[in-house]
Every structure is written in C-alpha cells, then in structure tokens.
Design an enzyme around this catalytic site. Structure first.
Site, PDB file in Angstrom:
ATOM      1  N   LEU A   1       0.831  -1.240   0.017  1.00 53.74           N
ATOM      2  CA  LEU A   1       0.197   0.122  -0.116  1.00 53.74           C
ATOM      3  C   LEU A   1       0.999   1.316   0.148  1.00 53.74           C
ATOM      4  O   LEU A   1       1.935   1.276   0.765  1.00 53.74           O
ATOM      5  CB  LEU A   1      -0.954  -0.060   1.208  1.00 53.74           C
ATOM      6  CG  LEU A   1      -1.852  -1.252   1.348  1.00 53.74           C
ATOM      7  CD1 LEU A   1      -2.523  -1.142   2.672  1.00 53.74           C
ATOM      8  CD2 LEU A   1      -3.009  -1.096   0.309  1.00 53.74           C
ATOM      9  N   HIS A   2       0.600   2.007  -1.060  1.00 53.16           N
ATOM     10  CA  HIS A   2       1.534   3.382  -1.038  1.00 53.16           C
ATOM     11  C   HIS A   2       0.247   4.771  -0.987  1.00 53.16           C
ATOM     12  O   HIS A   2       0.935   5.981  -1.058  1.00 53.16           O
ATOM     13  CB  HIS A   2       2.504   3.205  -2.113  1.00 53.16           C
ATOM     14  CG  HIS A   2       1.910   3.238  -3.342  1.00 53.16           C
ATOM     15  ND1 HIS A   2       1.330   2.135  -3.758  1.00 53.16           N
ATOM     16  CD2 HIS A   2       1.967   4.400  -4.171  1.00 53.16           C
ATOM     17  CE1 HIS A   2       1.054   2.611  -5.240  1.00 53.16           C
ATOM     18  NE2 HIS A   2       1.228   3.659  -5.361  1.00 53.16           N
ATOM     19  N   ARG A   3      -0.632   4.522  -1.590  1.00 57.64           N
ATOM     20  CA  ARG A   3      -1.439   5.877  -2.198  1.00 57.64           C
ATOM     21  C   ARG A   3      -1.835   6.518  -0.876  1.00 57.64           C
ATOM     22  O   ARG A   3      -2.208   6.107   0.154  1.00 57.64           O
ATOM     23  CB  ARG A   3      -2.985   5.332  -2.793  1.00 57.64           C
ATOM     24  CG  ARG A   3      -2.470   4.691  -4.317  1.00 57.64           C
ATOM     25  CD  ARG A   3      -3.638   4.479  -4.957  1.00 57.64           C
ATOM     26  NE  ARG A   3      -3.236   3.982  -6.143  1.00 57.64           N
ATOM     27  CZ  ARG A   3      -2.706   4.578  -7.281  1.00 57.64           C
ATOM     28  NH1 ARG A   3      -2.662   5.938  -7.120  1.00 57.64           N
ATOM     29  NH2 ARG A   3      -2.282   3.930  -8.442  1.00 57.64           N
TER      30      ARG A   3
END
Length: 378
Positions: A208-210
């Site tokens: 996850l990075h958003r």
C-alpha cells in the site's frame, strides 16, 4: 541509426522500459538511450531495479528528486530540455502515468520531437488522482499511443484519437515478469521463503502506498487494525515504505501487532515477485500489481474506489474493496470461492517485439530532417 530516448522515473517505469531497451538493442537501426529522471531516487526504488533487470547505467540522470507535483514536473522539464538539445533524438518514449511521463512528453513536443506513450489509454475516470491527469495530457499530445489492452483503445477513440495513432501491443510489464520468473531458481525461491518462515500459499502479501490509504490517520489506522485481525487467520507480510512507518509514529497509531503481522523493509523487484508468486492472495493499491496477479492467476484485492485497469476485474483475478467489503472478500478467497480469471490477449511476454515493429512501421525520421522548434516569445 534512429536515436530513441527511453524515459524512466519511478518504480513501474523500470519494468516497462527494460524489455523495450533490450529489444531495441537487438534490432538493427535503433540506438536506445536511457534517461532516468530521478523521480524515485533512493537505491531500493531505482538502482536495485536496474540490477535486477540487468540494465546498464542510465545514459542521463536528471536528479529531479522530491517536491510538490509542480516542482517535480518543472525540474524534469528543465533538465530534460538540456538532454534533447544534446542528443537530438528521433523519438521520445514515455511509460505509464507518473510526473516524469507528462513532463518529458510536453518538453519533447515543444521541441517538435515525436512522442510514443507506452501504456496509453488507461482511465480511472477519477480526476482527483494526479496519475489520471498525467495519462490524459500525455495521450492528448503523443504521436503513438501504445495500449496494453482493447479497453485502452476504446477509451482513446471516445476521446477522438485517430486510429493511426492507436496500436494495441499488449502489456509490457508482463514481458519483465516473464523474464524474471525465468531467472528465479527453485533453490532461490525456497531459500527466501525459508528465511521468512513461510510456506507456499500460506500468507497474504500487502503493498500500500497511495496517500488516501497511508497518509490519512483514520484510513491507516483502520487498515492496520484489519491486517492485524487478518494475521490471526494466516500470516500477513507487508513490505512497508519508510513514509508509512513514519506516519504510524506521527499519527500515534498504537496497534499491538500479532507475531504473524510481519512488517518488513521494502524488497527488490526479484524478491517481490517471489513473494507475490507464492502468496495466498495480494492486497494492494498498486496498478501494476493488479496486472501481475492477473497473469499469475493469483487472487488480488485492490483497496481503491476505482481502477484504470478494469480488464483485471472483468477478465482477471482482481476485485476492488473498501473497509466495509474487505473482510467478506478475504474470507471468500480463503474458503476457495474466488474466480480463476483469464490472462488478457497479448499479455504474453512479447509486447516489446510488437512495439519495435510499430516503430519500424512509423518510420522514425532522421534527426537531420526535423524542423527547428518554435521559440516562444512569451
């Protein structure tokens, strides 16, 4: 000899560029030159990918670094204009939807250099996403629109792109995936899983990075609480970006993680593919991972309200989730009630070959015959 500049800036670009670089080097008449904008500038996100993909050092490094979207785009444009003046290329090839993509496209077009966009036509129809703006602008000005699947063709035609500009060539990320899978030995695979005390199909891989997921306190807290709960059913492996680690501390998120909720350092491309290939399923908010899991026929949950890659849902193994549906869909996977999916057409590891044939048909012009760019008086 046609000189072609290949633009990379962020992690997904490296996997898209590598197969095309090697195909161009093996085809008479082309001189490929790698331009690394430096948008991702730490070792794990740049140099390590060059090593894993066996690429040479970039021919030009622009050193764009971090900053706001405007700052980063402006830095790339200023530095890339210098490269154009030095190299006088016959074609600029951009990949994906990052700031480097739109920055180099705009700069090249103002210098009257043709632009080819690899992975054209993808749309989330969500203009709150910076990537969507980058995709639309790049497609509007590119001379060649090289799409990964037929839905991309349809999007472009609805927007008025002429058929001569649009070519469905397949998914070039699958070229790199196929190559890496062919280089991974069974002993390497077993050793990595042993090091993490994991068995094949025995864990969930999370990436996850958003900002909507990891930069908002409430969202990040909810996600971590859920993953901790999930780890009571089977191990959760989360290669966590340093920014997310800092956010956990900054937001004062105090979740008593179970021993099977394993937060590890970011891993190299080769290692990540190993982890992905052997997972029970993947939870992600990444576009490229939706594609890789579809090729691997691996269940994928995408924690986003939309995707620019709907073919991974309609044909592949992906589904969108939110915090209200994630548990039900996770349980469906764990109980064996998930769709098998099919691999879309032209996702076969030969996209780079098709792109080079398109370049040959396009007839990349000799730089000596190109017009001089118009100098603005503004």
């Amino acid at each position: 000899m046609s000189k072609i500049l290949l633009i990379v800036g962020a992690r997904p670009n490296f996997m898209k560029m590598a197969p095309l670089y090697f195909e161009l080097t093996q085809t008479a008449g082309f001189d490929p030159i790698i331009v690394h904008t430096g948008q991702h500038y730490d070792y794990a996100m740049s140099q390590a990918f060059f090593e894993d993909l066996q690429l040479p050092e970039s021919h030009h490094y622009l050193g764009a670094g971090s900053g706001s979207h405007a700052e980063q785009t402006a830095k790339v444009m200023i530095e890339f204009e210098k490269v154009l003046a030095q190299e006088h290329p016959d074609l600029v090839v951009v990949f994906g939807d990052v700031n480097s993509t739109v920055a180099c496209s705009l700069t090249a077009k103002k210098q009257l250099v043709p632009v080819a966009h690899v992975e054209a036509g993808l749309r989330s129809f969500d203009e709150t996403m910076p990537e969507e703006i980058n995709r639309r602008v790049t497609d509007a000005i590119s001379d060649l629109l090289l799409t990964p699947s037929v839905d991309g063709d349809e999007n472009l035609r609805r927007e008025g792109a002429l058929d001569g500009r649009v070519r469905c060539v397949g998914n070039i990320m699958i070229d790199s995936l196929v190559t890496i899978l062919g280089r991974i030995g069974a002993d390497q695979e077993a050793q990595m899983l042993d090091d993490l005390a994991l068995g094949t199909g025995s864990y969930v891989l999370v990436t996850l990075h958003r900002p909507s997921n990891v930069d908002e306190p409430d969202s990040l807290r909810q996600i971590l609480v859920y993953l901790n709960h999930l780890s009571e059913k089977l191990p959760v492996v989360f290669p966590m970006h340093p920014r997310t680690r800092k956010n956990i501390e900054r937001f004062g998120i105090d979740v008593p993680f179970t021993k099977d909720f394993r937060i590890i350092e970011p891993v190299r491309y080769r290692q990540f593919i190993l982890l992905q290939k052997n997972a029970r399923f993947v939870l992600t908010d990444s576009g490229g991972i939706q594609e890789e899991t579809t090729y691997l026929k691996l269940p994928c949950l995408t924690l986003r309200p939309n995707t620019e890659r709907p073919i991974t849902i309609t044909q592949g193994t992906n589904e969108l989730v939110d915090m209200e549906t994630i548990e039900e869909k996770s349980d469906r996977i764990l109980s064996g009630r998930w769709k098998e999916g099919t691999v879309p057409a032209l996702w076969d590891g030969r996209t780079a070959e098709r792109i080079v044939r398109v370049f040959q048909e396009f007839g990349v012009s000799d730089s000596a015959t190109r017009k001089e760019p118009v100098r603005s008086a503004l």
